[in-house]
Design an enzyme around this catalytic site. Structure first.
Site, short mmCIF file in Angstrom:
data_model
loop_
_atom_site.label_atom_id
_atom_site.label_comp_id
_atom_site.label_asym_id
_atom_site.label_seq_id
_atom_site.Cartn_x
_atom_site.Cartn_y
_atom_site.Cartn_z
N CYS A 133 0.64 4.81 15.01
CA CYS A 133 0.93 4.57 13.42
C CYS A 133 -0.42 3.94 12.65
O CYS A 133 -1.48 4.05 13.61
CB CYS A 133 2.15 3.74 13.02
SG CYS A 133 2.55 3.92 11.47
N ASP A 202 7.05 -3.86 11.62
CA ASP A 202 7.74 -4.08 10.39
C ASP A 202 8.54 -5.17 10.13
O ASP A 202 8.80 -5.78 9.26
CB ASP A 202 8.31 -2.73 9.90
CG ASP A 202 7.41 -1.63 9.71
OD1 ASP A 202 6.66 -1.05 10.76
OD2 ASP A 202 6.92 -1.51 8.51
C1 RUB Z 1 3.72 1.57 9.15
C2 RUB Z 1 3.92 0.89 10.43
C3 RUB Z 1 3.07 -0.26 10.92
C4 RUB Z 1 3.70 -1.52 10.38
C5 RUB Z 1 2.38 -2.68 10.79
O1 RUB Z 1 4.87 2.37 8.77
O2 RUB Z 1 5.00 1.16 10.98
O3 RUB Z 1 3.10 -0.19 12.04
O4 RUB Z 1 3.90 -1.68 9.28
O5 RUB Z 1 1.49 -2.36 9.84
P1 RUB Z 1 4.80 3.11 7.25
P2 RUB Z 1 0.72 -3.65 9.32
O6 RUB Z 1 3.55 3.73 7.34
O7 RUB Z 1 5.98 4.01 7.34
O8 RUB Z 1 4.87 2.02 6.14
O9 RUB Z 1 0.07 -4.18 10.77
O10 RUB Z 1 -0.44 -2.90 8.54
O11 RUB Z 1 1.30 -4.62 8.51
#
Ligand code: RUB
Length: 330
Positions: A133, A202
């Site tokens: 991701c 998340d």
């Molecule tokens: C984003 C996702 C990321 C986490 C952590 O999912 O799963 O791995 O949110 O991100 P989506 P961060 O694209 O559906 O929002 O470290 O930037 O908070």
């Protein structure tokens, strides 16, 4: 007359919902910014009116996406500061809202920087690292390791169906890191050649389970099988106080149109489609969670929650128990 929620605030909520603003940390900071703008835009004259208005803005923001707890945690941080104001001046309520929002945003940015410093210590020169991701926290660790002179190479999954992996490879390439894009389904084949997996989160539950982008738990499974270290980079505001009380984390289901052509689906009405956006990685698959306060085993998630949210958990618990009828007691 009550102040209407301004276009600017509604736009931020819409951008979160439509994933133009995405990633748990960014969503949380955007929500804090929206509350700050809402406070500055308030044109009413009474404290009661302001509290109704700011709570409506809070509800609007929280309703945009269900899974990342960073969003309600950011909003609750600001609302709890407003709740503690003891003043008869509306201006004090507004300035506390603005200050709390700014404080959260500042804290969040610094937390990611600390995670970068702490996490990069666990990366060795020559490591091959897999990420999934697009996580600012996970990428901050990787980029910091690279900047500190470690010659690493990174594999990034496409992350279907929304292809957040494309953002990841661009960000890593722009930082100068050697990066290779792979299909999600290539993870197990490649795992034997890897040294570490680093992903974001998340939500982290009280038992240390991590909710992150769909497919994360498959990476963890393959990493365990190949004896590859599996790290999660997560700020403490991604830990969920509600899970201490047994609440489950809601997994967002996204539209079928993200995975299949709707024309095709209409032509074959007996085909069903599911598109869950997140999954749960159990704590036994996670070697460590890198937080801004230090590197912890996932089993220490409960301690983080009690330290960070002790008061909130207790309040929630007391409210919940006061609503239970005595008749259920033996
Ligand atoms: C984003 C996702 C990321 C986490 C952590 O999912 O799963 O791995 O949110 O991100 P989506 P961060 O694209 O559906 O929002 O470290 O930037 O908070």
């Amino acid at each position: 007359m009550e102040t209407m929620i301004s276009r600017e605030v509604v736009d931020i909520a819409r951008e979160i919902k439509e994933m133009k603003i995405r990633g748990a940390g960014r969503i949380a900071r955007a929500a804090a910014k929206a509350l700050k703008i809402a406070a500055e835009n308030y044109r009413g004259k009474t404290i009661e009116g302001y509290l109704r208005y700011i709570n409506a803005v809070a509800r609007l923001l929280i309703s945009t996406r269900p899974t990342a707890v960073s969003l309600p945690n950011a909003v609750t941080y600001i609302l709890s500061r407003i709740e503690r104001v003891e003043s008869t001046s509306l201006a004090d309520y507004i300035s506390v809202t603005v200050a709390a929002a700014e404080e959260f945003i500042e804290y969040s940015k610094n937390a990611v920087k600390n995670i970068a410093l702490i996490g990069s210590g666990r990366i060795s020169d020559g490591d091959s690292i897999l990420t999934h991701c697009n996580s600012s926290a996970a990428l901050s660790v990787i980029i910091e390791a690279w900047r500190s002179g470690k010659k690493i190479q990174v594999y990034a999954t496409e992350t279907r169906p929304k292809y957040q992996g494309h953002i990841t490879v661009r960000q890593l390439a722009e930082a100068g890191v050697k990066v290779t894009l792979i299909p999600d389904s290539a993870v197990r084949l490649l795992m034997k050649k890897l040294d570490k997996v680093i992903v974001g989160a998340d939500t982290v539950a009280a038992n240390g389970a991590v909710v992150n982008k769909i497919g994360t738990s498959q990476l963890a499974l393959a990493a365990k099988e190949a004896n590859v270290d599996f790290f999660v980079a997560a700020e403490t505001y991604k830990f969920s106080p509600a899970t201490v009380l047994g609440e489950l984390v809601e997994i967002e289901e996204r539209p079928a149109a993200e995975v299949i052509d709707l024309e095709f689906l209409r032509a074959h009405p007996n085909i069903k489609v599911r598109n869950p956006a997140f999954d749960v990685t159990p704590p036994e698959y996670i070697d460590a969670i890198i937080t801004e306060r230090g590197l912890i085993p996932p089993q220490a998630a409960y301690l983080v929650l009690v330290k960070e949210y002790g008061w909130a958990i207790t309040d929630h618990y007391l409210k919940a128990t006061s609503e239970i009828s005595d008749e259920i007691l033996p």
